[in-house]
Write an enzyme that holds these catalytic residues in place. Structure first.
Site, PDB file in Angstrom:
ATOM      1  N   CYS A 142       1.184  -6.017   1.308  1.00  0.00           N
ATOM      2  CA  CYS A 142       0.692  -7.340   1.711  1.00  0.00           C
ATOM      3  C   CYS A 142       1.807  -8.221   2.301  1.00  0.00           C
ATOM      4  O   CYS A 142       2.305  -7.941   3.371  1.00  0.00           O
ATOM      5  CB  CYS A 142      -0.014  -8.023   0.551  1.00  0.00           C
ATOM      6  SG  CYS A 142      -1.147  -9.335   1.119  1.00  0.00           S
ATOM      7  N   HIS A 235      -4.161  -5.084  -0.701  1.00  0.00           N
ATOM      8  CA  HIS A 235      -3.776  -4.944  -2.107  1.00  0.00           C
ATOM      9  C   HIS A 235      -4.540  -3.790  -2.761  1.00  0.00           C
ATOM     10  O   HIS A 235      -5.400  -4.019  -3.619  1.00  0.00           O
ATOM     11  CB  HIS A 235      -4.056  -6.235  -2.864  1.00  0.00           C
ATOM     12  CG  HIS A 235      -3.049  -7.308  -2.639  1.00  0.00           C
ATOM     13  ND1 HIS A 235      -1.784  -7.263  -3.191  1.00  0.00           N
ATOM     14  CD2 HIS A 235      -3.119  -8.465  -1.920  1.00  0.00           C
ATOM     15  CE1 HIS A 235      -1.120  -8.354  -2.836  1.00  0.00           C
ATOM     16  NE2 HIS A 235      -1.893  -9.090  -2.060  1.00  0.00           N
ATOM     17  N   GLU A 237      -3.682  -2.020  -5.054  1.00  0.00           N
ATOM     18  CA  GLU A 237      -3.361  -1.978  -6.484  1.00  0.00           C
ATOM     19  C   GLU A 237      -4.204  -2.940  -7.315  1.00  0.00           C
ATOM     20  O   GLU A 237      -4.225  -2.840  -8.556  1.00  0.00           O
ATOM     21  CB  GLU A 237      -1.875  -2.297  -6.694  1.00  0.00           C
ATOM     22  CG  GLU A 237      -1.498  -3.773  -6.673  1.00  0.00           C
ATOM     23  CD  GLU A 237      -1.404  -4.402  -5.293  1.00  0.00           C
ATOM     24  OE1 GLU A 237      -0.989  -5.576  -5.209  1.00  0.00           O
ATOM     25  OE2 GLU A 237      -1.753  -3.719  -4.299  1.00  0.00           O
TER      26      GLU A 237
END
Length: 313
Positions: A142, A235, A237
């Site tokens: 990001c 993102h 994650e």
């Protein structure tokens, strides 16, 4: 992990053309195996939450991974205790003499601030420059992806009028990169940012390759041609609740945020969120760790010149 096959097996050519990872007996017999050493520069406010998210993805691979956590030494964390930071995190001076198989640089809540105005920008530049000689592969997430593209390749970002938040459909722009093995033709990924990179500038840059993009969210996966730097604009994650937590935080601060797109059932914040990206996030990190770290890194990390180029794989 690779399928081990006899040397010169005719099926090898077909499998490799289909982007299936196979390994000859000769190559397998000469492989040395050791734990992968990965450094994480955690720039997110909630350190523990981000640690958990990234370690969850790294732990979902068949490789053993040794992790070191890195901090910007003169930046105090407002959301994580000093005891936690001092116990589990290292300053750059403690690792600058080391080499690592992989480095992950997280996002940061700095989307509308010019890079040069970020108080610890000099430290970020120093770590990125160091990584190009001391790390086999770097994964930028990001904000860090934008920062890396700016610092290493001179690409500028565009600040958005509204925060881009939501879960968006992406498509592969190529079929033949190891990073994309196992990817569906279209897949979901979450975004939460105030800026974007110009897709055409990425396409035209001689040192970069655009691997995945979205009509709504723009460029998503960008890989340097030397396979050393992977830029992920979103993102992968994030856990299921993260976008909602950010949305509720922004509401409480009176920021009048847009509702995250394609995230809540029926696009209604009163309904449950739907996690559509976890399998993609897991596969992305697994492929990065396997094909761009494990398969390329030298067995002896003290000799980074021994990295195996893709041409010989």
């Amino acid at each position: 992990m690779p399928v081990r096959i006899p040397d010169h097996l005719p099926a090898a050519e077909v499998l490799e053309s289909e982007n299936i990872f196979v390994m000859s007996e000769t190559r397998a017999a000469n492989q040395d195996i050791r734990p992968m050493k990965v450094l994480i520069l955690n720039l997110m406010p909630n350190k523990i939450e981000t640690e958990t998210q990234l370690l969850r993805l790294l732990g979902n691979t068949p490789l053993q991974v040794d992790v070191d956590l890195l901090r910007i030494h003169d930046k105090e964390s407002k959301h994580t205790s000093i005891d936690h930071m001092n116990t589990f995190y290292r300053d750059f001076e403690a690792v600058r003499h080391k080499n690592y198989d992989g480095l992950i640089i997280t996002g940061a809540p700095l989307g509308q601030i010019d890079f040069e105005d970020v108080v610890y920008w000099d430290h970020i530049r120093e770590i990125i420059d160091w990584s190009q000689e001391h790390v086999t592969s770097v994964l930028f997430l990001c904000w860090a992806a934008h920062a890396g593209l700016y610092h290493l390749y001179g690409l500028n970002r565009k600040i958005l009028q509204q925060k881009r938040s939501g879960v968006f459909v992406h498509r592969r722009t190529s079929q033949h990169f190891p990073l994309l093995r196992g990817f569906d033709d279209e897949f979901f990924a979450p975004h939460s940012r105030f800026a974007e990179m110009d897709v055409e500038e990425i396409r035209q840059h001689p040192q970069l390759q655009l691997l995945a993009e979205s009509d709504e969210a723009g460029a998503y996966l960008v890989l340097s041609r030397n396979n050393r730097n992977l830029f992920v604009m979103g993102h992968p994650e994030y856990q299921k609740s993260t976008l909602n937590e950010e949305y509720q935080r922004d509401l409480s601060q009176g920021l009048d945020p847009n509702v995250p797109q394609n995230y809540y059932r029926n696009d209604d914040p009163k309904d449950d969120a739907i996690a559509r990206w976890h399998s993609h996030g897991s596969l992305l990190v697994s492929n990065w760790l396997n094909y761009y770290v494990y398969q390329l890194t030298p067995y002896d990390l003290s000799d980074m010149t021994a990295m195996t180029p893709w041409e010989s794989r």
